[in-house]
Write a protein that holds these residues in place. Structure first.
Motif, mmCIF file in Angstrom:
data_model
loop_
_atom_site.group_PDB
_atom_site.id
_atom_site.type_symbol
_atom_site.label_atom_id
_atom_site.label_comp_id
_atom_site.label_asym_id
_atom_site.label_seq_id
_atom_site.Cartn_x
_atom_site.Cartn_y
_atom_site.Cartn_z
ATOM 1 N N PHE A 181 0.850 -1.188 0.000
ATOM 2 C CA PHE A 181 0.000 0.000 0.000
ATOM 3 C C PHE A 181 0.888 1.240 0.000
ATOM 4 O O PHE A 181 1.822 1.343 0.786
ATOM 5 N N ARG A 182 0.588 2.171 -0.911
ATOM 6 C CA ARG A 182 1.373 3.394 -1.040
ATOM 7 C C ARG A 182 0.457 4.601 -0.846
ATOM 8 O O ARG A 182 -0.486 4.812 -1.595
ATOM 9 N N ARG A 183 0.770 5.410 0.167
ATOM 10 C CA ARG A 183 -0.068 6.551 0.528
ATOM 11 C C ARG A 183 0.477 7.866 -0.012
ATOM 12 O O ARG A 183 1.678 8.049 -0.186
ATOM 13 N N LEU A 184 -0.444 8.809 -0.244
ATOM 14 C CA LEU A 184 -0.056 10.160 -0.612
ATOM 15 C C LEU A 184 0.387 10.958 0.610
ATOM 16 O O LEU A 184 1.174 11.892 0.502
ATOM 17 N N ALA A 185 -0.122 10.600 1.773
ATOM 18 C CA ALA A 185 0.287 11.262 3.010
ATOM 19 C C ALA A 185 1.727 10.888 3.336
ATOM 20 O O ALA A 185 2.216 9.836 2.926
ATOM 21 N N VAL A 186 2.403 11.731 4.084
ATOM 22 C CA VAL A 186 3.812 11.473 4.397
ATOM 23 C C VAL A 186 3.976 10.480 5.536
ATOM 24 O O VAL A 186 5.089 10.032 5.810
ATOM 25 N N ALA A 187 2.880 10.124 6.196
ATOM 26 C CA ALA A 187 2.908 9.116 7.256
ATOM 27 C C ALA A 187 1.681 8.227 7.122
ATOM 28 O O ALA A 187 0.598 8.696 6.757
ATOM 29 N N THR A 216 -3.681 14.386 4.034
ATOM 30 C CA THR A 216 -2.290 14.719 3.675
ATOM 31 C C THR A 216 -1.763 15.879 4.508
ATOM 32 O O THR A 216 -0.550 16.042 4.636
ATOM 33 N N GLU A 217 -2.683 16.688 5.059
ATOM 34 C CA GLU A 217 -2.314 17.837 5.893
ATOM 35 C C GLU A 217 -1.373 18.784 5.158
ATOM 36 O O GLU A 217 -0.484 19.396 5.742
ATOM 37 N N GLY A 218 -1.566 18.896 3.844
ATOM 38 C CA GLY A 218 -0.796 19.853 3.059
ATOM 39 C C GLY A 218 0.554 19.367 2.566
ATOM 40 O O GLY A 218 1.234 20.073 1.821
ATOM 41 N N ARG A 219 0.935 18.168 2.947
ATOM 42 C CA ARG A 219 2.226 17.600 2.490
ATOM 43 C C ARG A 219 1.948 16.304 1.744
ATOM 44 O O ARG A 219 1.344 15.384 2.292
ATOM 45 N N VAL A 220 2.367 16.240 0.479
ATOM 46 C CA VAL A 220 2.039 15.106 -0.377
ATOM 47 C C VAL A 220 3.301 14.364 -0.807
ATOM 48 O O VAL A 220 4.290 14.982 -1.199
ATOM 49 N N ALA A 221 3.254 13.044 -0.706
ATOM 50 C CA ALA A 221 4.364 12.188 -1.139
ATOM 51 C C ALA A 221 3.943 11.487 -2.429
ATOM 52 O O ALA A 221 3.183 10.525 -2.393
ATOM 53 N N ALA A 238 -5.422 -8.236 -4.449
ATOM 54 C CA ALA A 238 -4.705 -7.007 -4.778
ATOM 55 C C ALA A 238 -3.227 -7.197 -4.460
ATOM 56 O O ALA A 238 -2.865 -7.693 -3.395
ATOM 57 N N ILE A 239 -2.371 -6.811 -5.398
ATOM 58 C CA ILE A 239 -0.923 -6.918 -5.208
ATOM 59 C C ILE A 239 -0.354 -5.579 -4.753
ATOM 60 O O ILE A 239 0.493 -5.523 -3.868
ATOM 61 N N ARG A 240 -0.835 -4.509 -5.358
ATOM 62 C CA ARG A 240 -0.354 -3.171 -5.019
ATOM 63 C C ARG A 240 -1.518 -2.193 -5.097
ATOM 64 O O ARG A 240 -2.283 -2.197 -6.057
ATOM 65 N N VAL A 241 -1.647 -1.357 -4.076
ATOM 66 C CA VAL A 241 -2.692 -0.346 -4.014
ATOM 67 C C VAL A 241 -2.025 1.007 -3.776
ATOM 68 O O VAL A 241 -1.322 1.190 -2.784
ATOM 69 N N SER A 242 -2.238 1.953 -4.705
ATOM 70 C CA SER A 242 -1.580 3.259 -4.618
ATOM 71 C C SER A 242 -2.611 4.376 -4.686
ATOM 72 O O SER A 242 -3.436 4.412 -5.609
ATOM 73 N N GLU A 243 -2.577 5.277 -3.738
ATOM 74 C CA GLU A 243 -3.492 6.411 -3.747
ATOM 75 C C GLU A 243 -3.150 7.376 -4.873
ATOM 76 O O GLU A 243 -1.993 7.517 -5.260
ATOM 77 N N PHE A 244 -4.178 8.079 -5.389
ATOM 78 C CA PHE A 244 -3.941 9.161 -6.334
ATOM 79 C C PHE A 244 -4.914 10.294 -6.038
ATOM 80 O O PHE A 244 -5.899 10.120 -5.305
ATOM 81 N N GLN A 245 -4.652 11.452 -6.626
ATOM 82 C CA GLN A 245 -5.512 12.612 -6.437
ATOM 83 C C GLN A 245 -6.351 12.857 -7.685
ATOM 84 O O GLN A 245 -5.811 13.059 -8.779
ATOM 85 N N PRO A 246 -7.682 12.860 -7.563
ATOM 86 C CA PRO A 246 -8.524 13.250 -8.695
ATOM 87 C C PRO A 246 -8.256 14.704 -9.077
ATOM 88 O O PRO A 246 -7.887 15.522 -8.219
ATOM 89 N N ALA A 247 -8.435 15.036 -10.342
ATOM 90 C CA ALA A 247 -8.146 16.389 -10.825
ATOM 91 C C ALA A 247 -9.092 17.425 -10.237
ATOM 92 O O ALA A 247 -8.760 18.611 -10.162
ATOM 93 N N LYS A 248 -10.302 16.991 -9.820
ATOM 94 C CA LYS A 248 -11.244 17.917 -9.208
ATOM 95 C C LYS A 248 -12.189 17.140 -8.306
ATOM 96 O O LYS A 248 -12.152 15.908 -8.261
ATOM 97 N N TRP A 249 -13.037 17.876 -7.613
ATOM 98 C CA TRP A 249 -14.029 17.273 -6.731
ATOM 99 C C TRP A 249 -15.246 16.950 -7.577
ATOM 100 O O TRP A 249 -16.030 17.832 -7.926
ATOM 101 N N TYR A 250 -15.404 15.696 -7.956
ATOM 102 C CA TYR A 250 -16.489 15.301 -8.849
ATOM 103 C C TYR A 250 -17.789 15.101 -8.074
ATOM 104 O O TYR A 250 -17.856 14.262 -7.170
ATOM 105 N N LYS A 299 3.679 7.423 -2.600
ATOM 106 C CA LYS A 299 4.931 6.678 -2.494
ATOM 107 C C LYS A 299 5.353 6.367 -1.055
ATOM 108 O O LYS A 299 6.390 5.741 -0.838
ATOM 109 N N THR A 300 4.539 6.767 -0.073
ATOM 110 C CA THR A 300 4.843 6.395 1.308
ATOM 111 C C THR A 300 4.489 4.923 1.500
ATOM 112 O O THR A 300 3.347 4.515 1.297
ATOM 113 N N ARG A 301 5.475 4.120 1.880
ATOM 114 C CA ARG A 301 5.272 2.678 2.000
ATOM 115 C C ARG A 301 4.474 2.347 3.264
ATOM 116 O O ARG A 301 4.897 2.654 4.374
#
Length: 237
Positions: free
Chosen positions: A76-82, A88-93, A129-141, A101-103
């Motif tokens: 699992f790979r998170r966008l948050a730094v922890a 994300t609290e304003g900090r994105v990995a 599931a082998i790998r799950v990675s968060e992403f950011q949508p381009a807008k709030w749909y 990319k946060t393991r």
């Protein structure tokens, strides 16, 4: 004779380890909003995701059907730094593709899914599931629609043919005096000029009050089918 015997043995030899591994690790990749579906399992309806810088434009995928996957051994790979952060609290990995990319571990994925549907890229094989990675949508749909909503189960309502699930994020906008009043009970003391509720209440209030088919205005995410807001409707609004 020795030549014929060797040829026969070669022809009968099993696949090499590399060939066997390749056959066993055939994978599929999907993008979508993952929901918790019991312990160690998620459900997701695939969408089309097109990278736009470090974010992704989403579109409905024709013919896509919901799939369920176990993630007990997934990376699992998170966008948050922890791993333990709710946001994300304003900090994105992010990596070069805009993916988290946060393991983190499967237990961290379980934690994020408890918070609500999560936009992720999933690489899977079979039902795992082998790998799950968060992403950011381009807008709030979101979409807004008016119509009769019906109860499906404890946290799901039907609006037409669409089933919408709600979490603690849901806001319930009432025309009544109190959040716990029955649907359209009493005078509409909290209605705007269009007859829509203006008193902000919670998902717990909605669960308690909403019993059956009622006219409402709903606000939802068309890709996750998460119900975000419900407005009680007074009169012919």
């Amino acid at each position: 004779m020795h030549t014929l015997l060797i040829a026969a043995l070669v022809a009968a030899a099993p696949l090499t380890p590399s060939a066997t591994t390749a056959a066993a690790t055939t994978t599929t990749t999907v993008y979508g909003y993952a929901w918790a579906d019991g312990t160690g399992t998620l459900r997701v309806t695939p969408v089309t995701a097109t990278r736009d810088g470090k974010k992704y434009q989403l579109a409905a995928k024709k013919g896509a059907k919901e799939i369920k996957l176990g993630y007990a051994s997934a990376a699992f790979r998170r966008l948050a730094v922890a791993c333990g952060l709710k946001e994300t609290e304003g900090r994105v990995a992010q990596d070069a593709d805009g993916l988290g990319k946060t393991r983190c571990a499967p237990k961290d994925l379980a934690f994020t899914l408890q918070l609500g549907p999560n936009p992720v890229k999933i690489v899977y094989s079979g039902k795992k599931a082998i790998r799950v990675s968060e992403f950011q949508p381009a807008k709030w749909y979101t979409r807004t629609a008016k119509g009769v909503i019906k109860r499906v189960d404890a946290d799901t309502v039907a609006h037409g043919t669409r089933h919408l699930t709600y979490t603690w994020h849901l806001t319930f906008n009432r025309v009544t005096a109190k959040c716990g009043d029955g649907w359209l009970t009493g005078r509409p003391v909290n209605a705007d000029d269009d007859g829509l509720g203006t008193k902000g209440c919670t998902n717990k209030d909605f669960s308690k009050v909403f019993k059956g088919g009622n006219l409402a205005v709903v606000h939802y995410n068309p890709f996750s089918d998460e119900l975000l807001s419900v407005w009680e409707v007074f009169g012919d609004a």
